[in-house]
Design an enzyme around this catalytic site. Structure first.
Site, PDB file in Angstrom:
ATOM      1  N   HIS A 151      16.623  25.796  11.049  1.00 36.51           N
ATOM      2  CA  HIS A 151      15.319  25.887  11.739  1.00 36.51           C
ATOM      3  C   HIS A 151      14.252  26.072  10.658  1.00 36.51           C
ATOM      4  O   HIS A 151      13.626  27.138  10.544  1.00 36.51           O
ATOM      5  CB  HIS A 151      15.336  27.045  12.729  1.00 36.51           C
ATOM      6  CG  HIS A 151      14.230  27.002  13.744  1.00 36.51           C
ATOM      7  ND1 HIS A 151      13.321  25.957  13.817  1.00 36.51           N
ATOM      8  CD2 HIS A 151      13.878  27.881  14.726  1.00 36.51           C
ATOM      9  CE1 HIS A 151      12.473  26.189  14.795  1.00 36.51           C
ATOM     10  NE2 HIS A 151      12.785  27.345  15.357  1.00 36.51           N
TER      11      HIS A 151
ATOM     12  N   GLN B 140      10.481  27.324  11.143  1.00 35.95           N
ATOM     13  CA  GLN B 140      10.415  28.756  11.462  1.00 35.95           C
ATOM     14  C   GLN B 140      10.361  29.597  10.183  1.00 35.95           C
ATOM     15  O   GLN B 140       9.711  30.650  10.133  1.00 35.95           O
ATOM     16  CB  GLN B 140      11.656  29.138  12.300  1.00 35.95           C
ATOM     17  CG  GLN B 140      11.728  30.600  12.712  1.00 35.95           C
ATOM     18  CD  GLN B 140      10.863  30.933  13.909  1.00 35.95           C
ATOM     19  OE1 GLN B 140      10.868  30.229  14.903  1.00 35.95           O
ATOM     20  NE2 GLN B 140      10.117  32.029  13.825  1.00 35.95           N
TER      21      GLN B 140
ATOM     22  N   ASP C 215      18.107  37.323  16.705  1.00 37.01           N
ATOM     23  CA  ASP C 215      17.910  36.104  17.501  1.00 37.01           C
ATOM     24  C   ASP C 215      18.838  36.209  18.706  1.00 37.01           C
ATOM     25  O   ASP C 215      19.687  37.110  18.780  1.00 37.01           O
ATOM     26  CB  ASP C 215      18.258  34.881  16.614  1.00 37.01           C
ATOM     27  CG  ASP C 215      18.012  33.545  17.307  1.00 37.01           C
ATOM     28  OD1 ASP C 215      17.286  33.506  18.321  1.00 37.01           O
ATOM     29  OD2 ASP C 215      18.557  32.525  16.840  1.00 37.01           O
TER      30      ASP C 215
ATOM     31  N   ARG D 166       3.628  30.199  13.560  1.00 34.13           N
ATOM     32  CA  ARG D 166       4.302  28.900  13.676  1.00 34.13           C
ATOM     33  C   ARG D 166       3.271  27.772  13.612  1.00 34.13           C
ATOM     34  O   ARG D 166       3.486  26.739  12.995  1.00 34.13           O
ATOM     35  CB  ARG D 166       5.075  28.792  15.006  1.00 34.13           C
ATOM     36  CG  ARG D 166       6.200  29.785  15.214  1.00 34.13           C
ATOM     37  CD  ARG D 166       7.325  29.616  14.220  1.00 34.13           C
ATOM     38  NE  ARG D 166       7.808  28.251  14.110  1.00 34.13           N
ATOM     39  CZ  ARG D 166       8.549  27.603  15.031  1.00 34.13           C
ATOM     40  NH1 ARG D 166       8.939  28.225  16.123  1.00 34.13           N
ATOM     41  NH2 ARG D 166       8.929  26.349  14.844  1.00 34.13           N
TER      42      ARG D 166
HETATM   43  N1  NVA Z   1      19.213  30.190  17.724  1.00 34.59           N
HETATM   44  C1  NVA Z   1      18.230  29.839  18.728  1.00 34.59           C
HETATM   45  C2  NVA Z   1      16.888  29.700  18.108  1.00 34.59           C
HETATM   46  C3  NVA Z   1      15.771  29.416  19.080  1.00 34.59           C
HETATM   47  C4  NVA Z   1      14.428  29.322  18.421  1.00 34.59           C
HETATM   48  C5  NVA Z   1      18.648  28.545  19.410  1.00 34.59           C
HETATM   49  O1  NVA Z   1      19.013  27.579  18.707  1.00 34.59           O
HETATM   50  O2  NVA Z   1      18.641  28.499  20.647  1.00 34.59           O
HETATM   51  N1   CP Z   2      11.098  30.085  17.828  1.00 36.01           N
HETATM   52  C1   CP Z   2      11.118  28.880  18.434  1.00 36.01           C
HETATM   53  O1   CP Z   2      11.506  27.852  17.853  1.00 36.01           O
HETATM   54  O2   CP Z   2      10.692  28.905  19.713  1.00 36.01           O
HETATM   55  P1   CP Z   2      10.733  27.678  20.744  1.00 36.01           P
HETATM   56  O3   CP Z   2      12.205  27.430  21.049  1.00 36.01           O
HETATM   57  O4   CP Z   2       9.964  28.147  21.934  1.00 36.01           O
HETATM   58  O5   CP Z   2      10.132  26.479  20.097  1.00 36.01           O
END
Ligand code: NVA
Ligand code: CP
Length: 326
Positions: free
Chosen positions: A132, A135, A225, A311
């Site tokens: 990610h 982020q 998370d 973000r």
């Molecule tokens: N680990 C989480 C992050 C969401 C921003 C997911 O992939 O659902």
């Molecule tokens: N943190 C993040 O990526 O949030 P969303 O899933 O809402 O984009």
């Protein structure tokens, strides 16, 4: 290798390049707060592909793109041919012939890499099962705002230690030379391949992987998370049993023994019963809070929502850096 000025994963960038993006995000934040227009990319067109749900990433790309003067088109899951009737490669070629840049949130990292390779335009990874990266710029930007520097900090991620967030925090901290601890039960620790990448790109950070929650002692920042990520099909009860000892709660904060401790969360978070899934879990397992208690979430909400706002500023920096030469 960075394809077409894309932003696909952290290891494509040096420590200096990541720091430059963090600083550029801070500059764009100043411009936005001062209401100084910055339509530096006027007239360009970008597409946002989301194969998974999103609030922050979608909103951040949309507002950042518009603030930079670009036209932004959202291509949601099930609304385009991708995956069902058309391959990633064919989709990439078509979109690359019309758009100047593409954001992609999906499942496999190979898909976002293929999109970059075959579209010929910058592609930004809005989250895959592995990384990610956008982020990360927001998170380290928030840390820099809070502490005024990144050098010498020690951060800890606690919870599901082998999801995209844990992978990205481990590797990005290593590149930036920020000490990092991944605190997770043995079954949910980062894969050997991810640890090897972190070691390979490490610029002098202390990297710790442990199942011992006592490792939170003295850390500057504590991150968590969700316990089950988007697209994962797992037994929720099994996850809860494994991860409940790793919940961020008042006891854990006491173990950190640091009055200046910062708590962060990429969001969305399960900290109360105001969500459908939160309610279902409460009805099935009797648990009202998962990875973070509501008490701790509220106490640290100003940092957590500052992180969410960042973000937008950081994604603006990432897109500007990719497209400024057009
Ligand atoms: N680990 C989480 C992050 C969401 C921003 C997911 O992939 O659902
Ligand atoms: N943190 C993040 O990526 O949030 P969303 O899933 O809402 O984009």
């Amino acid at each position: 290798m960075v394809r077409n000025n894309s932003f696909l994963k952290e290891i494509d960038f040096t420590k200096e390049e990541l720091n430059d993006l963090i600083d550029l995000g801070l500059k764009f934040k100043e411009l936005k707060k001062a209401r100084i227009p910055h339509k530096y990319l006027e007239g360009l067109n970008i597409a946002l592909i989301f194969e998974k749900a999103s609030t922050r990433t979608r909103s951040a790309f949309t507002v950042a793109g518009q603030d930079l003067g670009m036209n932004v088109t959202y291509l949601g899951s099930g609304e385009i041919q991708l995956g069902k009737k058309e391959s990633v490669i064919d989709t990439a070629k078509v979109l690359g012939s019309m758009f100047d840049g593409i954001e992609y949130r999906g499942f496999k990292q190979e898909d976002v890499e293929a999109l970059a390779e075959y579209s010929g335009v910058p592609v930004w990874n809005g989250l895959t099962d592995t990384w990610h990266p956008t982020q990360m710029i927001a998170d380290f930007m928030t840390l820099k705002e809070h502490f005024g520097k990144l050098e010498g900090l020690t951060i800890a991620y606690i919870g599901d230690g082998r999801n995209n967030m844990a992978n990205s925090l481990l590797v990005t901290s290593a590149i930036l030379g920020v000490n990092v601890k991944i605190i997770a039960p043995a079954d949910l620790q980062p894969e050997a391949e991810i640890v090897a990448i972190a070691e390979q790109y490490n610029n002098g950070a202390e990297l710790t992987i442990t199942d011992d929650v006592a490792a939170v002692k003295g850390v500057d920042m504590l991150y968590t998370d969700v316990w089950v990520s988007m697209g994962e099909e797992v037994d929720f009860k099994e996850r809860i049993d494994l991860l409940l000892p790793y919940q961020i709660n008042a006891d854990l904060l006491a173990k950190a023994e640091n009055p200046n401790l910062v708590v962060m969360h990429c969001l969305p978070a399960f900290h109360d019963l105001n969500t459908e899934i939160g309610k279902e879990i409460y009805e099935t397992y009797g648990l009202a809070e998962l990875e973070i208690t509501d008490e701790v979430f509220q106490e640290h909400s100003s940092t957590i929502f500052q992180e969410a706002e960042n973000r937008m500023h950081s994604i603006k920096a990432i897109m500007y850096q990719s497209l400024k030469s057009l």
